[in-house]
Design an enzyme around this catalytic site. Structure first.
Site, mmCIF file in Angstrom:
data_model
loop_
_atom_site.group_PDB
_atom_site.id
_atom_site.type_symbol
_atom_site.label_atom_id
_atom_site.label_comp_id
_atom_site.label_asym_id
_atom_site.label_seq_id
_atom_site.Cartn_x
_atom_site.Cartn_y
_atom_site.Cartn_z
ATOM 1 N N HIS A 1 -7.678 9.733 -1.653
ATOM 2 C CA HIS A 1 -6.971 9.701 -0.369
ATOM 3 C C HIS A 1 -7.769 10.375 0.762
ATOM 4 O O HIS A 1 -7.800 9.878 1.884
ATOM 5 C CB HIS A 1 -5.602 10.375 -0.531
ATOM 6 C CG HIS A 1 -4.581 9.905 0.445
ATOM 7 N ND1 HIS A 1 -3.249 9.852 0.169
ATOM 8 C CD2 HIS A 1 -4.695 9.470 1.726
ATOM 9 C CE1 HIS A 1 -2.585 9.393 1.207
ATOM 10 N NE2 HIS A 1 -3.444 9.166 2.176
ATOM 11 N N LYS B 1 -2.891 5.827 -4.044
ATOM 12 C CA LYS B 1 -3.951 6.774 -3.713
ATOM 13 C C LYS B 1 -3.721 8.106 -4.426
ATOM 14 O O LYS B 1 -2.574 8.545 -4.600
ATOM 15 C CB LYS B 1 -3.997 7.024 -2.198
ATOM 16 C CG LYS B 1 -4.018 5.761 -1.357
ATOM 17 C CD LYS B 1 -4.025 6.060 0.131
ATOM 18 C CE LYS B 1 -3.660 4.840 0.951
ATOM 19 N NZ LYS B 1 -2.212 4.531 0.914
ATOM 20 N N ASP C 1 0.838 -1.200 0.000
ATOM 21 C CA ASP C 1 0.000 0.000 0.000
ATOM 22 C C ASP C 1 0.873 1.249 0.000
ATOM 23 O O ASP C 1 1.642 1.481 0.936
ATOM 24 C CB ASP C 1 -0.904 0.006 1.242
ATOM 25 C CG ASP C 1 -1.777 1.237 1.316
ATOM 26 O OD1 ASP C 1 -2.949 1.152 0.895
ATOM 27 O OD2 ASP C 1 -1.305 2.285 1.782
ATOM 28 N N TYR D 1 3.098 10.018 -0.688
ATOM 29 C CA TYR D 1 4.205 9.432 0.066
ATOM 30 C C TYR D 1 5.538 9.654 -0.633
ATOM 31 O O TYR D 1 6.592 9.552 0.012
ATOM 32 C CB TYR D 1 4.013 7.927 0.272
ATOM 33 C CG TYR D 1 2.787 7.507 1.041
ATOM 34 C CD1 TYR D 1 1.962 8.428 1.690
ATOM 35 C CD2 TYR D 1 2.438 6.160 1.122
ATOM 36 C CE1 TYR D 1 0.838 8.023 2.376
ATOM 37 C CE2 TYR D 1 1.320 5.743 1.814
ATOM 38 C CZ TYR D 1 0.507 6.675 2.435
ATOM 39 O OH TYR D 1 -0.610 6.260 3.112
#
Length: 274
Positions: A109, A76, A46, A51
């Site tokens: 998200h 996401k 994930d 990120y």
């Protein structure tokens, strides 16, 4: 190789119930961390655009030698990329960084309700699903009102809602709605960033089973039926988090851990994050 159980989503796609998260892992550290996870037996990874480590994830997947059909990859869409056209563009960018031709699960998200773009964004996910570029479409951090509004405007029910969930924040109303609608509950921050691991209820159960407090909390999630994605960059802890399928918590132990609910958020409030 650990045998991880799967949950069947509302469109028939199967997701491993225990996956590996890479939140706050720098890109350069992501490749070895994901490689360790794959080596330990994880098959679900994930990540998210925000990120900044999709390339690191993709490199580990490419180097693993594991067949694509045996992997489950989630990413996401970030808030700044919401809206129909912007979502399609952002998805292409994520796919290129991952080095894949599809992802298994694509999530909005955050709802960012004040920006009011998630309905247009969801239309883009509907298109990606119809085109076979995502195997399942879902959301993250959606509250009951966001889900109900989404379904007032779409026939596509999210396969997953990934939410902050741990013994200190159990989200019972939201999980009940997921059950009514056929949405799988996926827990991020499943260990509350360690904030609850010293609680007597958890420590005593861990001692009774000869397990770590973290393993007990992960087992609690699994027995509730949650999909869970713990994060670690330490190989020994990566393996430990996977070693939770050969013991069972009793009803009394589940109740004792369930009594720890106190509305404890380690992350933002989805109603106010915009």
């Amino acid at each position: 190789m650990s045998t991880i159980p799967h949950i069947t989503l509302n469109n028939g796609v199967r997701i491993p119930q225990l996956g590996f998260g890479v939140f706050q892992v720098p890109d350069a550290e992501t490749t070895p961390a994901v490689a360790s996870a794959l080596d330990a037996g994880y098959r679900s990874i994930d990540t998210a655009a925000i990120y900044g480590n999709e390339k690191g994830v993709g490199a580990a997947l490419a180097d693993s030698g594991i067949a694509r059909e045996d992997l489950f990859v989630t990413t996401k869409l970030w808030n700044a990329d919401q809206g129909y056209d912007a979502t399609l563009k952002a998805f292409d960018e994520s796919l290129a960084k991952l080095g894949l031709d599809h992802v298994d699960l694509y999530l909005i998200h955050w709802p960012t309700p004040a920006r009011d773009l998630y309905l247009d964004t969801w239309r883009a996910l509907e298109r990606l699903a119809a085109d076979g570029r995502i195997r399942a479409a879902g959301v993250s951090n959606f509250q009951p009102d966001h889900l109900r509004r989404l379904l007032d405007h779409s026939s596509l029910v999210p396969a997953v809602n990934q939410i902050e969930l741990h013994p200190g924040l159990q989200q019972r109303e939201l999980r009940a709605l997921h059950g009514e609608l056929g949405i799988a509950t996926e827990a991020w921050s499943p260990l509350a960033q360690g904030a609850l691991l010293g609680e007597d209820a958890i420590v005593s159960v861990a001692a009774a089973h000869g397990r770590s407090p973290a393993q007990v909390v992960l087992r609690w999630h699994l027995q509730l039926g949650n999909v869970v994605i713990p994060k670690s960059v330490t190989p020994s802890r990566i393996r430990e988090n996977l070693d939770v399928f050969d013991f069972t918590l009793s009803d009394d132990e589940m109740t004792a851990i369930g009594a720890l609910d106190r509305g404890l958020r380690t992350g933002p409030d989805p109603d106010t994050l915009n």
